[in-house]
Every structure is written in C-alpha cells, then in structure tokens.
Design an enzyme around this catalytic site. Structure first.
Site, PDB file in Angstrom:
ATOM      1  N   ARG A  18       0.832  -1.220   0.000  1.00 36.65           N
ATOM      2  CA  ARG A  18       0.000   0.000   0.000  1.00 36.65           C
ATOM      3  C   ARG A  18       0.856   1.254   0.000  1.00 36.65           C
ATOM      4  O   ARG A  18       0.553   2.225  -0.696  1.00 36.65           O
ATOM      5  CB  ARG A  18      -0.951   0.012   1.202  1.00 36.65           C
ATOM      6  CG  ARG A  18      -2.017  -1.064   1.117  1.00 36.65           C
ATOM      7  CD  ARG A  18      -2.881  -1.099   2.359  1.00 36.65           C
ATOM      8  NE  ARG A  18      -2.042  -1.365   3.526  1.00 36.65           N
ATOM      9  CZ  ARG A  18      -2.347  -1.018   4.759  1.00 36.65           C
ATOM     10  NH1 ARG A  18      -3.466  -0.384   5.024  1.00 36.65           N
ATOM     11  NH2 ARG A  18      -1.535  -1.311   5.757  1.00 36.65           N
ATOM     12  N   ASN A  37      -6.116  -2.811   2.198  1.00 34.77           N
ATOM     13  CA  ASN A  37      -6.095  -4.271   2.261  1.00 34.77           C
ATOM     14  C   ASN A  37      -7.518  -4.782   2.389  1.00 34.77           C
ATOM     15  O   ASN A  37      -8.346  -4.180   3.078  1.00 34.77           O
ATOM     16  CB  ASN A  37      -5.303  -4.760   3.474  1.00 34.77           C
ATOM     17  CG  ASN A  37      -3.812  -4.587   3.308  1.00 34.77           C
ATOM     18  OD1 ASN A  37      -3.292  -4.480   2.206  1.00 34.77           O
ATOM     19  ND2 ASN A  37      -3.100  -4.576   4.422  1.00 34.77           N
TER      20      ASN A  37
END
Length: 92
Positions: A18, A37
């Site tokens: 990320r 996520n």
C-alpha cells in the site's frame, strides 16, 4: 478523467504494498484515490488520473510490484465510477 478499480492478488499484504502504491501515485503525479487491504488477502485500489498516459504508467508499475518484496500474480483492472478524491491516501 479516467477512473479505475484494481484488485491486486499475490504477495501484496505485509510487504509495504500500500505504501508503494501511495508513493507511486505521488511520483507519477496527477493521480488521486485510495488503497486498502481486503480481508481475502488482496489489495483494492481506486484511482483517478487526469490523463490516460499517467494511468497507464501507474497500472504498469503496479503490475510489476511497487515494492521489492511484493509480487503481483494477477491485477484485475476495470473502469469504475466513484466519487472523486482530492488526494491519494492509504485507507484501513
């Protein structure tokens, strides 16, 4: 404006994925959206770009894996329609 939804599969959680996506959006510039996520082990990305060249580069780099330890085995990219964002952020 081009808006896409991406679902990344592979080694994409626990490897800074990320943060890599966030950094990539900053580096390319002109890309806004969110990355987070998912419970199933994938990562979802909503991204919007001012021009198609920036979006193409963003998608290409995500396919390669934005961090050294990540490995994208499959990236589903679909055109999407979501509310626009003014920045790019990592969501929980």
């Amino acid at each position: 404006m081009q808006k896409v939804k991406m679902i990344a599969q592979g080694r994409v959680q626990g490897v800074g994925f990320r943060w890599g996506v966030f950094s990539l959006a900053q580096e390319i510039g002109g890309i806004t959206g969110r990355v987070w996520n998912k419970d199933d082990g994938t990562v979802e990305i909503l991204a919007e770009a001012q021009d198609s060249a920036s979006m193409a580069k963003f998608i290409q780099e995500i396919r390669k894996g934005p961090t050294p330890f990540s490995k994208v085995t499959y990236l589903d990219v679909t055109l999407s329609n979501f509310n626009s964002y003014s920045d790019f952020k990592i969501s929980n």
